[in-house]
Design a protein around this motif. Structure first.
Motif, PDB file in Angstrom:
ATOM      1  N   MET A 245      77.456  85.064 -40.040  1.00 16.01           N
ATOM      2  CA  MET A 245      77.939  85.068 -41.428  1.00 16.01           C
ATOM      3  C   MET A 245      77.510  86.338 -42.156  1.00 16.01           C
ATOM      4  SD  MET A 245      77.505  81.105 -42.753  1.00 16.01           S
ATOM      5  CE  MET A 245      76.424  80.346 -41.542  1.00 16.01           C
TER       6      MET A 245
ATOM      7  N   GLU B 197      79.497  89.316 -40.810  1.00 17.44           N
ATOM      8  CA  GLU B 197      80.889  89.275 -41.265  1.00 17.44           C
ATOM      9  C   GLU B 197      80.972  89.776 -42.706  1.00 17.44           C
ATOM     10  OE1 GLU B 197      83.736  88.719 -39.990  1.00 17.44           O
ATOM     11  OE2 GLU B 197      83.539  87.469 -38.201  1.00 17.44           O
TER      12      GLU B 197
ATOM     13  N   TRP C 166      82.925  79.037 -44.349  1.00 19.57           N
ATOM     14  CA  TRP C 166      82.825  79.145 -42.894  1.00 19.57           C
ATOM     15  C   TRP C 166      82.855  77.819 -42.150  1.00 19.57           C
ATOM     16  CZ3 TRP C 166      83.929  83.701 -41.252  1.00 19.57           C
ATOM     17  CH2 TRP C 166      83.575  84.828 -42.000  1.00 19.57           C
TER      18      TRP C 166
ATOM     19  N   LEU D 267      84.447  82.283 -36.928  1.00 24.20           N
ATOM     20  CA  LEU D 267      83.016  82.551 -36.866  1.00 24.20           C
ATOM     21  C   LEU D 267      82.469  82.201 -35.484  1.00 24.20           C
ATOM     22  CD1 LEU D 267      80.611  83.465 -38.701  1.00 24.20           C
ATOM     23  CD2 LEU D 267      80.095  81.038 -38.985  1.00 24.20           C
TER      24      LEU D 267
END
Length: 288
Positions: free
Chosen positions: A128, A131, A179, A193
């Motif tokens: 996360m 990203e 997510w 993810l």
């Protein structure tokens, strides 16, 4: 003084047998401050196999030390305690360090190893963060390899399914809804993810590291369960896996000081450990 339930431990030899099984399979030891957890941890295993005492469990294990029962015992004794964004400041520092490493090798995709990943909260947290960094800072998304000795924990990690309790531990609502999808009372990681992480089974005490060299290795709150000689061996494994000038991340109660010469404290990133010759600066100056 540690008090053990007399019905669970009909003989003091039960603890020895169980401890030996855990150490043989994983390299981990049952420290004195963990012994009280043994009875509680193994209760589900006893119930599932219609056993009343640990002595009965030992008798069953004697007939099949390599079967599913032994695997269930070992898995129950492993500490799977984890949460999303555990020690969040450390993970933010990992992203900062990765950005500096990336600046040293523009265009090269970094590689990160999350060793002892349990049910996946650490590598998912990293994915996360990276990203988000890719969107805001233009960083390349690194390759993330996550390993654990427990097949059961890895199955949970690959499935990416978390209970309401698990998802709430450390995960901000914004990231949760960005997510994860809510399905039948559970939260499931989204495919975009999940595809960022490769999960593999690996025994730090026995197995070689994943192939190739890594720029960042996270091995947090794992080494403290190993005896000194096993810890030394694990440090060698971690060093073998780390690129020259790469960084090792340990748990808050762990250190390389007095444990190994394979890593030294990083001058640039406090709390992280540098792999390489102490005479070589961690990174070149990137300014100008």
């Amino acid at each position: 003084m540690i008090q053990l339930h007399p019905q669970a431990f009909a003989s003091t030899g039960a603890m020895g047998v169980i401890g030996a099984l855990l150490e043989q399979r994983t390299g981990q030891q049952i420290a004195a401050n963990r012994a009280w957890r043994v009875e509680t941890a193994l209760k589900p295993v006893l119930r599932a196999n219609d056993l009343d005492t640990l002595d009965q469990l030992i008798g069953r294990l004697a007939a099949d030390r390599n079967g599913p029962l032994a695997e269930a015992v070992v898995d129950a004794l492993l500490n799977h305690e984890t949460s999303f964004f555990r020690d969040a400041a450390v993970l933010d520092l990992v992203v900062e360090a990765a950005q500096a490493l990336q600046a040293e090798a523009p265009g090269r995709r970094l590689r990160i190893w999350s060793a002892g990943c349990s049910m996946g909260q650490e590598p998912y947290s990293l994915a996360m963060l990276f990203e988000e960094a890719a969107l805001s800072r233009g960083m390349l998304m690194p390759e993330i390899i996550a390993t654990d000795v427990s097949a059961a924990a890895l199955a949970r990690a690959r499935a990416g399914r978390f209970s309401q309790f698990e998802i709430q531990r450390g995960l901000p609502v914004r990231r949760m809804v960005s997510w994860f999808d809510s399905v039948d009372g559970e939260w499931i990681v989204r495919p975009e993810l999940a595809r960022r992480i490769v999960f593999r089974q690996q025994n730090l005490a026995k197995d070689p590291p994943p192939a190739g060299k890594f720029d960042l290795v996270l091995c947090r709150n794992v080494l403290l369960y190993f005896a000194a000689e096993v810890r030394t061996r694990v440090f060698r494994t971690l060093r073998d896996a780390t690129r020259e000038g790469g960084l090792l991340v340990l748990g808050a109660g762990e250190t390389v000081i007095g444990q190994t010469d394979a890593f030294r404290p990083s001058d640039q990133f406090r709390g992280l450990y540098l792999a390489g010759d102490a005479r070589v600066a961690p990174f070149r100056t990137c300014a100008g």
